[in-house]
Each structure stands twice: as C-alpha cells, then as structure tokens.
Design a protein around this motif. Structure first.
Motif, short mmCIF file in Angstrom:
data_model
loop_
_atom_site.label_atom_id
_atom_site.label_comp_id
_atom_site.label_asym_id
_atom_site.label_seq_id
_atom_site.Cartn_x
_atom_site.Cartn_y
_atom_site.Cartn_z
N UNK A 107 0.75 -0.89 0.48
CA UNK A 107 -0.19 0.02 -0.13
C UNK A 107 0.71 1.16 0.27
N UNK A 108 2.07 1.46 1.24
CA UNK A 108 2.55 2.45 0.57
C UNK A 108 3.52 2.72 -0.28
N UNK A 109 3.50 1.49 -1.41
CA UNK A 109 4.65 1.73 -2.48
C UNK A 109 3.45 2.39 -3.90
N UNK A 110 2.12 1.77 -3.92
CA UNK A 110 1.34 2.50 -4.39
C UNK A 110 0.95 3.98 -4.43
N UNK B 282 5.38 -4.84 -9.71
CA UNK B 282 4.43 -6.50 -9.30
C UNK B 282 3.06 -5.29 -9.48
N UNK B 283 2.85 -4.13 -8.95
CA UNK B 283 1.58 -3.82 -9.24
C UNK B 283 1.41 -2.42 -9.74
N UNK B 284 2.40 -2.28 -10.98
CA UNK B 284 2.58 -1.15 -11.85
C UNK B 284 2.28 0.61 -10.84
N UNK B 285 2.99 0.57 -9.80
CA UNK B 285 3.23 1.64 -8.71
C UNK B 285 4.76 2.15 -9.42
N UNK B 286 5.10 3.46 -9.13
CA UNK B 286 6.34 4.02 -9.60
C UNK B 286 7.46 3.37 -8.72
N UNK B 287 8.66 3.36 -9.72
CA UNK B 287 10.04 2.70 -8.57
C UNK B 287 9.67 3.68 -7.42
N UNK B 288 10.13 3.17 -6.34
CA UNK B 288 10.42 4.29 -5.42
C UNK B 288 11.75 4.79 -4.78
N UNK B 289 11.63 6.28 -4.60
CA UNK B 289 12.57 7.36 -4.60
C UNK B 289 13.95 6.27 -3.85
N UNK C 130 16.25 -2.63 -2.12
CA UNK C 130 15.86 -1.32 -3.02
C UNK C 130 15.58 -2.68 -4.17
N UNK C 131 16.07 -4.29 -4.60
CA UNK C 131 15.71 -5.05 -4.84
C UNK C 131 13.91 -5.44 -4.61
N UNK C 132 13.74 -5.87 -3.39
CA UNK C 132 13.03 -5.89 -3.01
C UNK C 132 11.24 -5.10 -3.40
N UNK C 133 11.78 -3.86 -3.07
CA UNK C 133 10.54 -2.92 -3.45
C UNK C 133 10.38 -2.68 -4.99
N UNK C 134 11.26 -2.66 -5.87
CA UNK C 134 11.08 -2.89 -6.91
C UNK C 134 9.93 -3.68 -7.57
#
Length: 277
Positions: free
Chosen positions: A168-171, A230-237, A221-225
């Motif tokens: 949810x935070x990534x979204x 997977x959810x079509x969200x922007x890569x985290x900064x 960063x590998x897990x977050x990316x």
C-alpha cells in the motif's frame, strides 16, 4: 499422543498455528484480551491480560506446550516490557508447570545489530539497535534462566494475508529505499512462520534457538522494485534505511536441518501469489 497447547497472545499468526495444531489432533487453548465472539477452528478461547496477573487465574491444568507470541497494542518500551518480560513471568507463575514439556518463545531478528550485509545465524552476537529488540532479548535471557525446557524462534519480517502495508505504501508513492549502499532485507511468509512453530513443537529434542526466515535475503531496493513493478507503481525514490533494523542476511540452516522447509523460499514469489490471489 495429543498435546495440550496454550497459545499466549493468539492473533493472526497464533490462529495459523492453532489451525495446524488442531489438524494434527492437539487440544488448543488461546489466551487473548478480547477473544472472538464465537469459537472457531476448534480452539478453546480464554480471556486474559498478560499484564494483569489476576486475570490469569484458573488456566487449564495439564498444559504440555506453551507458545508465547503476543502482539503489543502500542509500540513503546514500557508496553513491550510489560508484555514480553513481565507478562511471560505472570503467565508462568499462573500455570501449573509440572507437565510443561516446552515453552516456545517467539522472538525477532531485531535482537541483532548492524552487520553491513554479512551473514547472521544463531551463533552471531546480539546487539539490538532498538528498544524492541532489547526487550525481546531481555525476555529470552530471563526464560533461559528458568528451570523449564525452552525454545526461542527469532522470526524475520512477516508478510502474508493482511500484512501488505508495504504494498500500500508503494501504491501511494510513500515508500523510500536506500540504493547507493545495499540494505539487506529478510522475510518469512506468515504460513511458513506458523509451520515452523508447529514443527518445533513436534521435535523430540529441539535446540534452544532457531532463526525463522526464508531462503532468500535480498537488497531492500530489489524487493521494493520487484513489488512496484508487480503492481504497476512507480519505483520508490532514494531514501534512508529503516530505522533500528541493521543490514544483514539471516541464515535458516539450523531450522532447515531440523526438517522444516518453507513453502515460500523467496518473498518475491510469496508476494506475487498474495497479490494474484
């Protein structure tokens, strides 16, 4: 012969443990401040507060296995100490321990410190960077001094149904992750954690300490990316590493050697199955 098992602090993980214990024929009691309104999964629910010794009177006799896995309602040192140190003492004082063959204390990898991405196992020295790890280590050490057969399971970060806050935070574009210097992440699916607990309860001569983690530590960063894609969200900064969580790679060799194996050895596959479901 079936066991008489008491789960102290039976939330989501505890209920997953209870279902597996019931499936193998054990009698299961579950202690919670607010039990569900009706029984489920064949669990005998008990109302009690680990911080209130008076509420623990009249516990069932003949308990053979105790699993201690409470979840504090608030995240501060006083609450953690009241639950994990004082609460454990209150509960053991209230139980008839003459038939108690095992106390399984569910702890956390937060008891370890910063290891700059090195491998960590049960022999690695503890150095908790946060109050949570410090209190859990105090509880572990107190339990080790008691004249009772005790096993500690230090779990890595749990994920699973109902534990998708990271997604949810990534979204929402709120997640940040260090990229220049890798920060290693360690995970275990809630079902694999429950299976590990039940497995350790069934061992004839368990060792006093195990690490509960999947097979695949990875840079954060590998897990977050992976999850963002997977959810079509922007890569985290770019951002700071999580506070109070040292960079390390946890090794599960001891738990695997005892006969346990994770259903989800890689969190990427585990998260993908959750999101697909």
């Amino acid at each position: 012969m079936s066991e008489r098992v008491l789960l102290a602090g039976c939330g989501d993980l505890g209920e997953r443990v209870a279902q597996r214990l019931r499936a193998r024929g054990d009698d299961v009691w579950a202690l919670r401040r607010q039990p569900p309104p009706r029984s489920r999964h064949g669990i005998h629910w008990l109302r009690g507060d680990l911080t209130d010794p008076a509420s623990l009177r009249g516990l069932p006799p003949g308990i053979t296995r105790l699993v201690y896995l409470p979840a504090p309602a608030t995240r501060d040192r006083a609450t953690y100490h009241a639950i994990f140190v004082d609460g454990l003492r209150h509960l053991l004082d209230a139980l008839d321990t003459c038939k108690l063959a095992q106390v399984l204390f569910v702890s956390s990898s937060a008891v370890y410190g910063e290891h700059d991405g090195d491998w960590v196992d049960e022999t690695t020295a503890t150095d908790p960077p946060g109050f949570n790890g410090a209190v859990l280590l105090e509880a572990e050490q107190w339990l080790a001094r008691q004249p009772l057969p005790a096993t500690v399971l230090r779990l890595a970060g749990l994920y699973g149904p109902g534990r998708l806050q990271l997604v949810e935070r990534l979204r929402a574009g709120q997640a940040r992750v260090p990229r220049e210097t890798p920060h290693w992440a360690n995970r275990i699916h809630a079902d694999d954690a429950a299976a590990a607990i039940v497995h350790l309860l069934g061992l004839e001569s368990p060792q006093p300490l195990y690490l509960g983690v999947d097979d695949t530590p990875m840079p954060l960063d590998e897990l977050y990316d992976f999850l963002a894609a997977l959810i079509d969200a922007p890569l985290p900064a770019e951002g700071a590493a999580p506070a109070g969580v040292g960079s390390k790679r946890l090794r599960n060799a001891r738990l695997r050697a005892s006969g346990w194996a994770p259903q989800w050895p890689d969190a990427r596959a585990g998260y993908a199955a959750l999101l697909d479901g």
